[in-house]
Design an enzyme around this catalytic site. Structure first.
Site, PDB file in Angstrom:
ATOM      1  CE  LYS A   8       0.197   0.902  -4.751  1.00 42.42           C
ATOM      2  NZ  LYS A   8      -1.215   0.821  -5.202  1.00 42.42           N
ATOM      3  NE  ARG A  53       0.433   7.343  -6.648  1.00 45.42           N
ATOM      4  CZ  ARG A  53       0.054   6.561  -5.643  1.00 45.42           C
ATOM      5  NH1 ARG A  53       0.932   6.080  -4.805  1.00 45.42           N
ATOM      6  NH2 ARG A  53      -1.204   6.268  -5.492  1.00 45.42           N
ATOM      7  NE  ARG A  98      -8.306   0.784   0.831  1.00 53.09           N
ATOM      8  CZ  ARG A  98      -7.440   1.112  -0.121  1.00 53.09           C
ATOM      9  NH1 ARG A  98      -6.235   0.592  -0.109  1.00 53.09           N
ATOM     10  NH2 ARG A  98      -7.785   1.943  -1.058  1.00 53.09           N
ATOM     11  NE  ARG A 111      -6.778   5.292   1.164  1.00 54.38           N
ATOM     12  CZ  ARG A 111      -5.837   4.753   0.400  1.00 54.38           C
ATOM     13  NH1 ARG A 111      -5.118   3.744   0.848  1.00 54.38           N
ATOM     14  NH2 ARG A 111      -5.617   5.209  -0.813  1.00 54.38           N
ATOM     15  NE  ARG A 126      -7.131   6.177  -4.964  1.00 57.03           N
ATOM     16  CZ  ARG A 126      -7.617   5.254  -4.135  1.00 57.03           C
ATOM     17  NH1 ARG A 126      -8.875   5.334  -3.707  1.00 57.03           N
ATOM     18  NH2 ARG A 126      -6.861   4.256  -3.736  1.00 57.03           N
TER      19      ARG A 126
HETATM   20  P1  AP5 Z   1      -4.348  -2.560  -0.383  1.00 52.65           P
HETATM   21  O1  AP5 Z   1      -3.210  -3.431   0.025  1.00 52.65           O
HETATM   22  O2  AP5 Z   1      -4.836  -1.528   0.557  1.00 52.65           O
HETATM   23  O3  AP5 Z   1      -4.097  -1.933  -1.851  1.00 52.65           O
HETATM   24  P2  AP5 Z   1      -3.086  -0.820  -2.338  1.00 52.65           P
HETATM   25  O4  AP5 Z   1      -2.484  -1.280  -3.613  1.00 52.65           O
HETATM   26  O5  AP5 Z   1      -2.153  -0.416  -1.238  1.00 52.65           O
HETATM   27  O6  AP5 Z   1      -4.123   0.321  -2.688  1.00 52.65           O
HETATM   28  P3  AP5 Z   1      -4.143   1.867  -2.344  1.00 52.65           P
HETATM   29  O7  AP5 Z   1      -5.540   2.333  -2.583  1.00 52.65           O
HETATM   30  O8  AP5 Z   1      -3.540   2.142  -1.001  1.00 52.65           O
HETATM   31  O9  AP5 Z   1      -3.206   2.424  -3.465  1.00 52.65           O
HETATM   32  P4  AP5 Z   1      -3.079   3.854  -3.956  1.00 52.65           P
HETATM   33  O10 AP5 Z   1      -1.912   3.717  -4.802  1.00 52.65           O
HETATM   34  O11 AP5 Z   1      -4.243   4.459  -4.577  1.00 52.65           O
HETATM   35  O12 AP5 Z   1      -2.979   4.709  -2.598  1.00 52.65           O
HETATM   36  P5  AP5 Z   1      -1.773   5.426  -1.830  1.00 52.65           P
HETATM   37  O13 AP5 Z   1      -2.076   5.357  -0.407  1.00 52.65           O
HETATM   38  O14 AP5 Z   1      -0.465   4.981  -2.343  1.00 52.65           O
HETATM   39  O15 AP5 Z   1      -5.573  -3.557  -0.773  1.00 52.65           O
HETATM   40  C1  AP5 Z   1      -6.840  -3.037  -1.080  1.00 52.65           C
HETATM   41  C2  AP5 Z   1      -7.920  -3.896  -0.378  1.00 52.65           C
HETATM   42  O16 AP5 Z   1      -7.871  -5.198  -0.957  1.00 52.65           O
HETATM   43  C3  AP5 Z   1      -7.703  -4.094   1.127  1.00 52.65           C
HETATM   44  O17 AP5 Z   1      -8.930  -4.180   1.786  1.00 52.65           O
HETATM   45  C4  AP5 Z   1      -6.977  -5.457   1.227  1.00 52.65           C
HETATM   46  O18 AP5 Z   1      -7.246  -6.097   2.449  1.00 52.65           O
HETATM   47  C5  AP5 Z   1      -7.618  -6.180   0.031  1.00 52.65           C
HETATM   48  N1  AP5 Z   1      -6.752  -7.162  -0.607  1.00 52.65           N
HETATM   49  C6  AP5 Z   1      -5.408  -7.068  -0.837  1.00 52.65           C
HETATM   50  N2  AP5 Z   1      -4.979  -8.150  -1.499  1.00 52.65           N
HETATM   51  C7  AP5 Z   1      -6.070  -8.941  -1.717  1.00 52.65           C
HETATM   52  C8  AP5 Z   1      -6.272 -10.207  -2.343  1.00 52.65           C
HETATM   53  N3  AP5 Z   1      -5.262 -10.881  -2.902  1.00 52.65           N
HETATM   54  N4  AP5 Z   1      -7.535 -10.707  -2.401  1.00 52.65           N
HETATM   55  C9  AP5 Z   1      -8.583 -10.015  -1.833  1.00 52.65           C
HETATM   56  N5  AP5 Z   1      -8.456  -8.825  -1.206  1.00 52.65           N
HETATM   57  C10 AP5 Z   1      -7.208  -8.297  -1.160  1.00 52.65           C
HETATM   58  O19 AP5 Z   1      -1.943   6.947  -2.341  1.00 52.65           O
HETATM   59  C11 AP5 Z   1      -3.036   7.736  -1.945  1.00 52.65           C
HETATM   60  C12 AP5 Z   1      -2.875   9.136  -2.505  1.00 52.65           C
HETATM   61  O20 AP5 Z   1      -1.697   9.761  -1.953  1.00 52.65           O
HETATM   62  C13 AP5 Z   1      -2.688   9.251  -4.015  1.00 52.65           C
HETATM   63  O21 AP5 Z   1      -3.911   9.229  -4.716  1.00 52.65           O
HETATM   64  C14 AP5 Z   1      -1.965  10.597  -4.141  1.00 52.65           C
HETATM   65  O22 AP5 Z   1      -2.854  11.668  -4.004  1.00 52.65           O
HETATM   66  C15 AP5 Z   1      -1.051  10.574  -2.919  1.00 52.65           C
HETATM   67  N6  AP5 Z   1       0.276   9.999  -3.212  1.00 52.65           N
HETATM   68  C16 AP5 Z   1       0.823   8.884  -2.648  1.00 52.65           C
HETATM   69  N7  AP5 Z   1       2.028   8.644  -3.157  1.00 52.65           N
HETATM   70  C17 AP5 Z   1       2.278   9.632  -4.045  1.00 52.65           C
HETATM   71  C18 AP5 Z   1       3.372   9.921  -4.916  1.00 52.65           C
HETATM   72  N8  AP5 Z   1       4.473   9.140  -4.962  1.00 52.65           N
HETATM   73  N9  AP5 Z   1       3.255  11.001  -5.723  1.00 52.65           N
HETATM   74  C19 AP5 Z   1       2.183  11.826  -5.690  1.00 52.65           C
HETATM   75  N10 AP5 Z   1       1.112  11.601  -4.898  1.00 52.65           N
HETATM   76  C20 AP5 Z   1       1.157  10.519  -4.078  1.00 52.65           C
HETATM   77 MG    MG Z   2      -1.958   1.296  -0.032  1.00 53.77          MG
END
Ligand code: AP5
Ligand code: MG
Length: 216
Positions: A13, A88, A127, A160, A171
């Site tokens: 994402k 979410r 990552r 992270r 997660r």
């Molecule tokens: P990346 O682009 O980093 O993936 P992502 O989908 O952004 O994954 P996240 O781990 O950030 O998602 P998440 O939803 O768990 O975390 P968030 O920060 O939102 O890609 C991953 C890796 O793959 C990278 O190394 C990239 O380079 C690589 N890659 C990408 N595309 C590729 C491809 N096509 N081929 C190969 N490699 C590729 O949330 C974190 C925490 O915050 C949550 O757990 C929760 O505690 C809290 N939180 C956030 N939002 C909320 C909410 N709305 N409500 C409640 N809690 C929340």
């Molecule tokens: Mg992310």
């Protein structure tokens, strides 16, 4: 354009949101990044969120609803936004519909990125992020570098806190139980595009752009 980038942790994402933000000239709003910044700055929200995030659980809905209300009210969102990580839960989706209604926004589209679970786990394990500028990298691409290619910071790559085995498992469980219903919520409204996230970053990006083009 008003976009929700939706999908499992690690599906890509953040990576796709950055590319789309540059292409479309609208801000990328990552609730995960906002919370990680709050943790870093030790704000009241950051103190509350820190432990929850390190377990891989969700920060309370009321906190997230307020964060988004404030963020999308800013002037840079006038032409649109790309949301990454919000809504979410069903409660967040219902509150978001209400907010969009109040703002007169009726063209929201949810892009659902999918990938196989073993690929998702591989992507999370590989990552690395820069602790200075927050840019995301694939380990393979930076393994011989000492400086961040984005901001030139020295030795700034890190894994992270929530990218450890047990937390990743939680997660993914939270995503399946609490976040997946958000997809159904928008599907019922006919506002969903699904994109197969397998393939390179560039390939997935082309698929997203062509899906958006064919919709407009
Ligand atoms: P990346 O682009 O980093 O993936 P992502 O989908 O952004 O994954 P996240 O781990 O950030 O998602 P998440 O939803 O768990 O975390 P968030 O920060 O939102 O890609 C991953 C890796 O793959 C990278 O190394 C990239 O380079 C690589 N890659 C990408 N595309 C590729 C491809 N096509 N081929 C190969 N490699 C590729 O949330 C974190 C925490 O915050 C949550 O757990 C929760 O505690 C809290 N939180 C956030 N939002 C909320 C909410 N709305 N409500 C409640 N809690 C929340
Ligand atoms: Mg992310």
């Amino acid at each position: 354009m008003h976009i929700i980038l939706f999908g499992s942790p690690g599906v890509g994402k953040g990576t796709q949101a950055k590319l789309l933000s540059t292409k479309l000239g609208i801000p990328h709003i990552s609730t995960g990044d906002i919370l990680r910044q709050a943790v870093k700055e030790q704000t009241a929200i950051g103190k509350k969120a820190n432990e929850i995030m390190s377990r891989g659980d969700l920060v309370p809905d009321d906190v997230m609803i307020e964060i988004i209300k404030e963020r999308i009210g800013k002037s840079d969102c006038g032409k649109g936004f790309i949301l990454d990580g919000y809504p979410r839960s069903d409660i967040q989706a219902i509150a978001f519909d209400k907010l969009l209604n109040q703002l007169g926004i009726n063209n929201i589209i949810l892009i659902n990125i999918t990938a196989k679970e073993d690929e998702i786990i591989k992507r999370i394990n590989n990552r690395r992020a820069c602790k200075v500028c927050g840019h995301i990298f694939i380990l393979e691409d930076i393994k011989n570098l000492t400086k961040c290619p984005n901001c030139s910071a020295e030795k700034s790559f890190y894994l992270r806190d929530d990218d450890t085995k047990g937390v990743i498992k939680n997660r993914l469980k939270v995503f399946n139980l609490t976040t997946k219903p958000v997809f159904e919520h928008y599907k019922k409204q006919g506002k969903v595009i699904s994109v197969n996230g397998m393939g390179t970053v560039e390939e997935v990006n082309r698929k997203i752009i062509s899906a958006l083009d064919s919709r407009s």
